[in-house]
Structure formats: C-alpha cells, structure tokens
Design an enzyme around this catalytic site. Structure first.
Site, short mmCIF file in Angstrom:
data_model
loop_
_atom_site.label_atom_id
_atom_site.label_comp_id
_atom_site.label_asym_id
_atom_site.label_seq_id
_atom_site.Cartn_x
_atom_site.Cartn_y
_atom_site.Cartn_z
N GLU A 211 47.00 -20.68 30.33
CA GLU A 211 47.70 -20.82 29.06
C GLU A 211 46.83 -20.39 27.89
OE1 GLU A 211 51.40 -22.54 28.65
OE2 GLU A 211 50.80 -20.88 29.92
N THR A 322 65.33 -12.45 25.68
CA THR A 322 64.02 -13.04 25.87
C THR A 322 63.94 -13.87 27.15
OG1 THR A 322 62.26 -14.28 24.73
CG2 THR A 322 64.49 -15.19 24.63
#
Length: 522
Positions: A211, A322
């Site tokens: 992340e 998206t």
C-alpha cells in the site's frame, strides 16, 4: 446486441438507485456527501467531509444514465460536483484530498494522484472521451499540466501541499499505479513507460505492491505493508501493451500471474496479502479482484493472442469505468459532435444537421433554446455573438476561434461563494478580442439566478479561480420505498471515500500512518 425479451428492466433499477442517491448532492457546493440512506436520504449527522475522488467518481456512470433515460439530472449533478471541486483548486491548479462539502474549505491539502484523488483525474479525461464534451478535456489538460509540473519527480510522483507545492509525503502508494494507463489514454507514452517500470520494480522486489513504499528509505512504509489484490498495476500494464505491443509487458503480466498463483491462491479463491515482505495471507478477497485485477490480466493476454475480441472489434469503442466495466461509445451515449453545444456551452456550431427552436420557457430575463441532435433535445442559453463553426478535431484547439478555453467550454458559475484573495495573475491573460455575454449552463441551480443581465467584464474569463460553484439542484423524490439502506460513494474495496480522522496532515508530521484496515481507492 439487443435481446428481444429485454425491456430495460436493469436500466429501470439503475435509475431507481441513482434517484435515491441524488439527495447526497444537495449541498451548497454541489460536492456530494460521502453516504446517503437509500430510504430516508442523508442522515443529519453525516460527515460534511468527503474526498476529492468521491466528488468526481460518478461522472461516467451518471452521465451514461442520463443519456440512456433522457433525464439530464444525473449528468447535471455530477458535472456540478466536478465544477465545485475545480473552482476551489489552488493557484497552482492543484486540488487537495478532502474537502468540506458545505463550506468548500479543504480539510486536507495534500495534492497527489493516488489516495483520495485518483478517480477525479481519471474521470476528467474519460468523460471527454466518452461524452465528447471539451469542458472535461480543458479541465484535465490544466490539472494534468499542474500534476506533471509539481508532483512528477521522474519517474515517481509525490504528494505536495496544494498551495505551496512543498513536498509533504514522499511515498509511492499502490493507487498511483493507474496513472501510466491514464497517460496512455492522454497520449503521453514516454513518462508512462518510465513510471510503470518504477512501479513494477516494487512488485518485482516483493512479489506484490505494498500500500505504501517510502521513496526516501526505499522500503515498505510502516503500517502500509498489505496488498489487497489491487488491479491498478495490471490496468496500466494492459494499456501500455495495447499502445506499444512491447513484449516486456507480457513478461510483466506473467510475473503478476505467478505472484498471484503462488502467493495469493487459497482454497476458495485468492487471499488478501497482509504483509508483502512475508507473504502473509488474510482470509479476504475484494470484489475488484474479479472485476478488474483478473479482467485486465485476461485482456492483456487475449490482446497478445489477437484482436478478435469484443473490446478491440466490437460494434463500438469502449471506455472502462474506474471499476473496470465497459461503457460503449454508442450514438446514444457518445454524441461526439455536440462537444461545444451541450448544456450551456458558449460555442454554437453551424452544423446543418442541427436545428434551433425557441422554447416557451424563460430563464430569468432570457429565452432558452434547444438543439436537436440524435433525437435528443439539449437546452442552452443564447449568446449575442455568433461564431464560425469548425470541424471536430478531437482537441480544444481550433474550435470557436477568438474564445478562451473556458469560454469555449462554458465554464462559468452563478453566485460565486469562493474566491482567492489574489487573482491578479490570471486576469490579463484571459482577455480576448470578443466580448461575450455570459452563458450559464443549466447544470447550475436555476432557482438561484436573479434574472439580471451580466455585464461584459472579467467574469466571462475562463479563470474559474475567481468563481465558486452554486448549490446543486434540490431533489426530493417520494419514491424512496425500499428497505432502509446506506449507500456510500465507495472505493473498489468498499471503503467510504470520506475523511479519515486517523489520516491527515498532522499524521505526516507525527509519523502516524493510516491504519491497515483502510484501503482508499478510486
């Protein structure tokens, strides 16, 4: 492609859902709340802080819905939200991560391309590609130029203060990995290649992308060691292979598949990786793994096998949402020649296929007019000046000579509620040879208009740094009859795109990180 027995049942359900979401847009800025109850509307205690991505992440879906149902309200509210965000950008043309939907004040001024911002940039370009409206292209060009100037530290991207451009967060976060794919769509291939190579080097090092990867220490950021099966790097790999046909991207795709098979495979699917350094699995699989991660890998190898597929040779060109869903650029959705006449733009084309009519409805002191195109009627407000039409070229340049970009796109706002103290830098550059009577888009709340004619002054400039955004249209639908439910403008893994009190500018200074349970997404 139409099924004979199908009578728009899913479209009716989609419209019902969207109408239940409309109360979220009832804010002074037009930027939506983060959550809405599908039966009762927005809760009185709902947070007034939302993310920039949350404000711009429904543009394609709501725009398509408007064009399929011939109801403009869905497209209007999402365009209003984009206006509300862009009108509050800094003098550097940067936007922050979180904003107060009532006051328009930025509550987190970190400007980046990843967490809490990504889909705002993504949908600016894709809305232009799908709908043909140059307004979105204009905003994207301005925003993209600022991003490449202030955030691009070749080949990486950093987060900076939106006002000063001072670096506040030298971090690669996994959500940035969509950017090279967006650059391919924008035609900026060389920096996309370099950035993808840098991002993929992190994948090669750990087998996955964490992340957060600290660019100062070149190590995984503490507290951001997980990989929740994100698709962004696969998405960019697909687009770069599509643009270059370079076999290195097939090699990259093969490495990604190998990592997933040997590191994330578990008995009932694929597991969230809670620590990329030790490949520790967690019993969790997000929905976007199937909707995007696996889909983009399949598309990559299918394209390598040949172009005989729906995406490459279908009846229409397709834009990916998206969430990796295919939206067709069909005539009903993508009216490519209405780029400078849709919903209140200044430019009026002389296309012989269009006819003008006078409406019986008045807007303040002025008459509304409508144009028929493709069987649909579009409303615009008249300008006193007539302009020569220009052939559609796919670019803003060359359309409606003599007007600034903002005037071509009809970017203007009623009742400004937000201005910058120092706007002198922007006034002189926008003066054109023509004086233009202001043309207001019908996406702006009509009931706030006082009916007075506007003078021909600097308010007609493209510079919406000097303008604010009006409130969105008030929508009250008594048809909220479903069981009570909360819907949020969420990221790919279901997390709300609203402000996280555990993550703000003070966290950067104190060294605190976003908790591992939060995975912000587009």
């Amino acid at each position: 492609m139409r099924i004979p027995s199908y009578e728009d049942q899913l479209l009716h359900l989609a419209e019902d859902l969207a109408r239940r979401m409309l109360p979220a847009f009832e804010t002074p800025t037009g930027i939506p709340f983060g959550s809405v109850n599908l039966m009762h509307g927005v809760d009185e205690h709902e947070s007034k802080i939302t993310s920039t991505a949350g404000g711009g992440t429904l543009t394609l879906e709501f725009g398509v819905l408007s064009r399929l149902t011939n109801d403009p309200i869905y497209e209007e509210v999402t365009k209003n939200a984009v206006h509300g965000l862009w009108a509050r950008r800094s003098k550097l043309n940067l936007v922050g991560a979180h904003i107060n939907v009532f006051t328009g004040e930025w509550t987190q001024k970190d400007a980046g391309i990843g967490t809490s911002i990504d889909s705002f940039y993504e949908y600016l370009l894709k809305a232009y590609l799908l709908f043909g409206e140059e307004e979105y292209l204009y905003i994207f060009q301005e925003a993209y130029g600022a991003t490449m100037h202030y955030l691009h530290n070749d080949p990486w991207y950093v987060e900076v203060n939106m006002d000063s451009a001072a670096i506040v967060w030298p971090l690669f976060n996994s959500l940035q990995a969509f950017w090279p794919g967006l650059q391919v769509l924008a035609g900026d291939i060389d920096p996309a290649i370099r950035t993808h190579a840098a991002f993929f080097s992190v994948w090669k090092r750990y087998g996955f992308t964490p992340e957060g990867f600290n660019l100062a220490t070149l190590n995984v950021q503490q507290g951001q060691k997980s990989y929740p099966l994100r698709p962004e790097l696969m998405e960019s790999t697909y687009w770069l292979y599509k643009a270059t046909r370079d076999p290195r991207y097939l090699d990259a795709g093969r490495d990604m598949v190998a990592s997933l098979q040997y590191g994330a495979r578990c008995p009932c699917g694929y597991c969230h990786i809670s620590d990329v350094e030790f490949h520790k699995q967690e019993d969790h699989m997000e929905s976007f793994f199937l909707a995007e991660t696996v889909k983009y890998l399949w598309l990559l190898f299918d394209l390598a096998a040949g172009p005989d597929n729906l995406v490459e040779n279908g009846p229409y060109k397709y834009i990916f949402s998206t969430e990796g869903h295919l939206l067709p650029a069909s005539p009903q959705i993508s009216l490519v020649r209405e780029h400078c006449s849709y919903l209140g733009a200044y430019c009026r084309s002389g296309d012989s296929r269009r006819k003008s009519y006078t409406s019986d409805t008045s807007f303040g002191e002025q008459k509304n007019y409508t144009k028929e195109y493709g069987g649909r009627m579009h409303t615009y407000l008249p300008s006193e000046t007539s302009y020569a039409s220009a052939p559609f070229s796919g670019f803003i340049k060359g359309v409606c000579p003599g007007l600034t970009h903002g005037q071509k796109c009809g970017i203007s706002y009623m009742n400004p509620t937000y201005t910058h103290d120092d706007n002198s830098d922007y006034k002189d550059r926008d003066q054109g040879e023509h004086s233009v009577e202001e043309s207001h888009s019908i996406v702006i709340n009509a009931n706030q208009y006082d009916g007075k004619e506007q003078s021909e002054d600097s308010e007609y400039n493209e510079d919406i740094r000097e303008s604010g955004n009006s409130g969105s249209k008030s929508v009250k639908d008594p048809a909220f009859q479903s069981n009570s439910a909360i819907i949020s403008f969420n990221d790919d893994d279901g997390n709300r795109l609203t402000d996280d009190s555990n993550y703000n500018h003070n966290d950067h200074e104190s060294g605190n990180e976003r908790s591992e349970s939060h995975f912000p997404q587009r």
